[in-house]
Scaffold this active site. Structure first.
Site, PDB file in Angstrom:
ATOM      1  N   HIS A  55     -14.117   2.656  95.008  1.00 44.35           N
ATOM      2  CA  HIS A  55     -14.611   4.027  95.166  1.00 44.35           C
ATOM      3  C   HIS A  55     -16.127   3.971  95.306  1.00 44.35           C
ATOM      4  O   HIS A  55     -16.732   2.897  95.198  1.00 44.35           O
ATOM      5  CB  HIS A  55     -14.164   4.938  94.019  1.00 44.35           C
ATOM      6  CG  HIS A  55     -14.670   4.557  92.659  1.00 44.35           C
ATOM      7  ND1 HIS A  55     -14.357   3.350  92.044  1.00 44.35           N
ATOM      8  CD2 HIS A  55     -15.470   5.220  91.775  1.00 44.35           C
ATOM      9  CE1 HIS A  55     -14.928   3.312  90.857  1.00 44.35           C
ATOM     10  NE2 HIS A  55     -15.620   4.423  90.669  1.00 44.35           N
ATOM     11  N   HIS A  57     -18.752   5.243  93.592  1.00 44.44           N
ATOM     12  CA  HIS A  57     -19.745   5.364  92.511  1.00 44.44           C
ATOM     13  C   HIS A  57     -20.705   4.169  92.536  1.00 44.44           C
ATOM     14  O   HIS A  57     -20.283   3.024  92.719  1.00 44.44           O
ATOM     15  CB  HIS A  57     -19.057   5.447  91.145  1.00 44.44           C
ATOM     16  CG  HIS A  57     -18.504   6.811  90.863  1.00 44.44           C
ATOM     17  ND1 HIS A  57     -17.469   7.031  89.978  1.00 44.44           N
ATOM     18  CD2 HIS A  57     -18.843   8.038  91.353  1.00 44.44           C
ATOM     19  CE1 HIS A  57     -17.207   8.331  89.926  1.00 44.44           C
ATOM     20  NE2 HIS A  57     -18.014   8.953  90.755  1.00 44.44           N
ATOM     21  N   ASP A  59     -22.182   2.405  90.341  1.00 49.06           N
ATOM     22  CA  ASP A  59     -21.987   1.243  89.453  1.00 49.06           C
ATOM     23  C   ASP A  59     -20.952   0.261  90.012  1.00 49.06           C
ATOM     24  O   ASP A  59     -20.767  -0.824  89.455  1.00 49.06           O
ATOM     25  CB  ASP A  59     -21.618   1.683  88.021  1.00 49.06           C
ATOM     26  CG  ASP A  59     -20.345   2.480  87.939  1.00 49.06           C
ATOM     27  OD1 ASP A  59     -20.151   3.404  88.743  1.00 49.06           O
ATOM     28  OD2 ASP A  59     -19.512   2.174  87.060  1.00 49.06           O
ATOM     29  N   HIS A  60     -20.309   0.627  91.114  1.00 49.44           N
ATOM     30  CA  HIS A  60     -19.382  -0.291  91.801  1.00 49.44           C
ATOM     31  C   HIS A  60     -19.928  -0.744  93.153  1.00 49.44           C
ATOM     32  O   HIS A  60     -19.352  -1.616  93.790  1.00 49.44           O
ATOM     33  CB  HIS A  60     -18.018   0.379  92.009  1.00 49.44           C
ATOM     34  CG  HIS A  60     -17.336   0.702  90.729  1.00 49.44           C
ATOM     35  ND1 HIS A  60     -16.288  -0.039  90.225  1.00 49.44           N
ATOM     36  CD2 HIS A  60     -17.594   1.671  89.809  1.00 49.44           C
ATOM     37  CE1 HIS A  60     -15.929   0.452  89.056  1.00 49.44           C
ATOM     38  NE2 HIS A  60     -16.708   1.497  88.779  1.00 49.44           N
ATOM     39  N   HIS A 117     -10.011  10.169  90.100  1.00 49.78           N
ATOM     40  CA  HIS A 117     -11.338   9.859  89.525  1.00 49.78           C
ATOM     41  C   HIS A 117     -12.402  10.278  90.551  1.00 49.78           C
ATOM     42  O   HIS A 117     -13.370  10.957  90.217  1.00 49.78           O
ATOM     43  CB  HIS A 117     -11.412   8.379  89.200  1.00 49.78           C
ATOM     44  CG  HIS A 117     -12.762   7.915  88.743  1.00 49.78           C
ATOM     45  ND1 HIS A 117     -13.329   8.335  87.556  1.00 49.78           N
ATOM     46  CD2 HIS A 117     -13.669   7.089  89.318  1.00 49.78           C
ATOM     47  CE1 HIS A 117     -14.520   7.778  87.424  1.00 49.78           C
ATOM     48  NE2 HIS A 117     -14.761   7.018  88.487  1.00 49.78           N
ATOM     49  N   ASP A 134     -11.622   2.571  89.013  1.00 54.06           N
ATOM     50  CA  ASP A 134     -11.687   3.459  87.852  1.00 54.06           C
ATOM     51  C   ASP A 134     -10.486   4.407  87.786  1.00 54.06           C
ATOM     52  O   ASP A 134     -10.545   5.446  87.137  1.00 54.06           O
ATOM     53  CB  ASP A 134     -12.983   4.283  87.883  1.00 54.06           C
ATOM     54  CG  ASP A 134     -14.199   3.426  87.560  1.00 54.06           C
ATOM     55  OD1 ASP A 134     -14.035   2.205  87.344  1.00 54.06           O
ATOM     56  OD2 ASP A 134     -15.313   3.978  87.529  1.00 54.06           O
ATOM     57  N   HIS A 174     -13.594  -1.770  85.092  1.00 54.82           N
ATOM     58  CA  HIS A 174     -14.440  -1.989  83.902  1.00 54.82           C
ATOM     59  C   HIS A 174     -13.576  -2.699  82.867  1.00 54.82           C
ATOM     60  O   HIS A 174     -12.373  -2.466  82.786  1.00 54.82           O
ATOM     61  CB  HIS A 174     -14.916  -0.663  83.282  1.00 54.82           C
ATOM     62  CG  HIS A 174     -15.858   0.134  84.124  1.00 54.82           C
ATOM     63  ND1 HIS A 174     -17.229   0.098  83.960  1.00 54.82           N
ATOM     64  CD2 HIS A 174     -15.625   1.014  85.127  1.00 54.82           C
ATOM     65  CE1 HIS A 174     -17.813   0.921  84.823  1.00 54.82           C
ATOM     66  NE2 HIS A 174     -16.852   1.493  85.552  1.00 54.82           N
TER      67      HIS A 174
HETATM   68 FE   LIG Z   1     -16.333   5.470  88.819  1.00 56.77          FE
END
Ligand SMILES: [Fe+2]
Length: 208
Positions: A55, A57, A59-60, A117, A134, A174
């Site tokens: 996805h 975001h 942080d990915h 998500h 996620d 995560h």
């Molecule tokens: Fe996420």
């Protein structure tokens, strides 16, 4: 198919390298510490042919540009519904939908659109494993209260994942309660998988 799981950054993100002896390498969710991931590729003599996002975001995805710059011609692959989350100038981009087949050498990957998500969350199925980003964590599911989140969609996505063979290995985005499981174990022990099966009202109440 071999799988290397690399923990990166301050939020316990998991980046993955998939590869096959004799040809084919894939990077999933390139973030935070590109040198750690790239170091692994170098040691193994691998050149990534696919750069996949579960996805959009950051942080990915915040190291995607590093790989696109270093490995010319590598396109960032994600669902178009998450394009709004990417930083400006992240190019080239390739969009995928549900049920698409991707390949890198001898590696075969099938996309499963698992929104909730984020609207464009995708789980990637390859070699008896599923990379769930996620959408599904060990013992938990992703947040459904963020911009673009939808708890009803997330429930449907968990039910979709629950249809996979029970021995399918689960590799989450995560390492909150663990870094690996199986679909069967999550159906048995993950309260959100159980609530998803019980019905929409119960799931939504717990998920937001
Ligand atoms: Fe996420």
């Amino acid at each position: 198919m071999e799988i290397e799981q690399i923990k990166v950054g301050p939020m316990a993100n998991l980046c993955y390298v998939l590869w096959e002896e004799g040809g084919g390498a894939v990077v999933i969710d390139p973030a935070w510490q590109p040198e750690a991931v790239d170091g692994f590729l170098s040691v193994k003599g691998l050149r990534p042919e696919l750069l996949l996002l579960t996805h959009g975001h950051p942080d990915h995805a915040n190291a995607a540009s590093y790989f696109m710059k270093k490995y010319g011609g590598l396109a960032l692959t994600l669902h178009s519904a998450d394009a709004f989350l990417l930083d400006a100038g992240m190019e080239p981009v390739r969009f995928v939908g549900d049920g698409e087949e991707l390949s890198a050498g001898r590696i075969r990957i099938r996309t499963l659109h698992t929104p909730g998500h984020t609207p464009g969350s995708v789980s990637y199925l390859a070699g008896g494993a599923v990379f769930t980003g996620d959408t599904l964590f060990v013992g938990q599911c992703g947040r459904a209260d963020l911009p673009g989140s939808d708890p009803r969609e997330l429930r449907r996505s968990l039910l979709k994942l629950a249809e996979l063979p029970p021995d399918t290995a689960v590799y989450p985005g995560h390492s909150y309660n663990g870094s690996r499981s199986t679909i069967g174990a999550q159906k048995e022990r993950n309260i959100f998988m159980k609530l998803a099966a019980r019905g929409e009202a119960e799931f939504v109440k717990a998920a937001v």
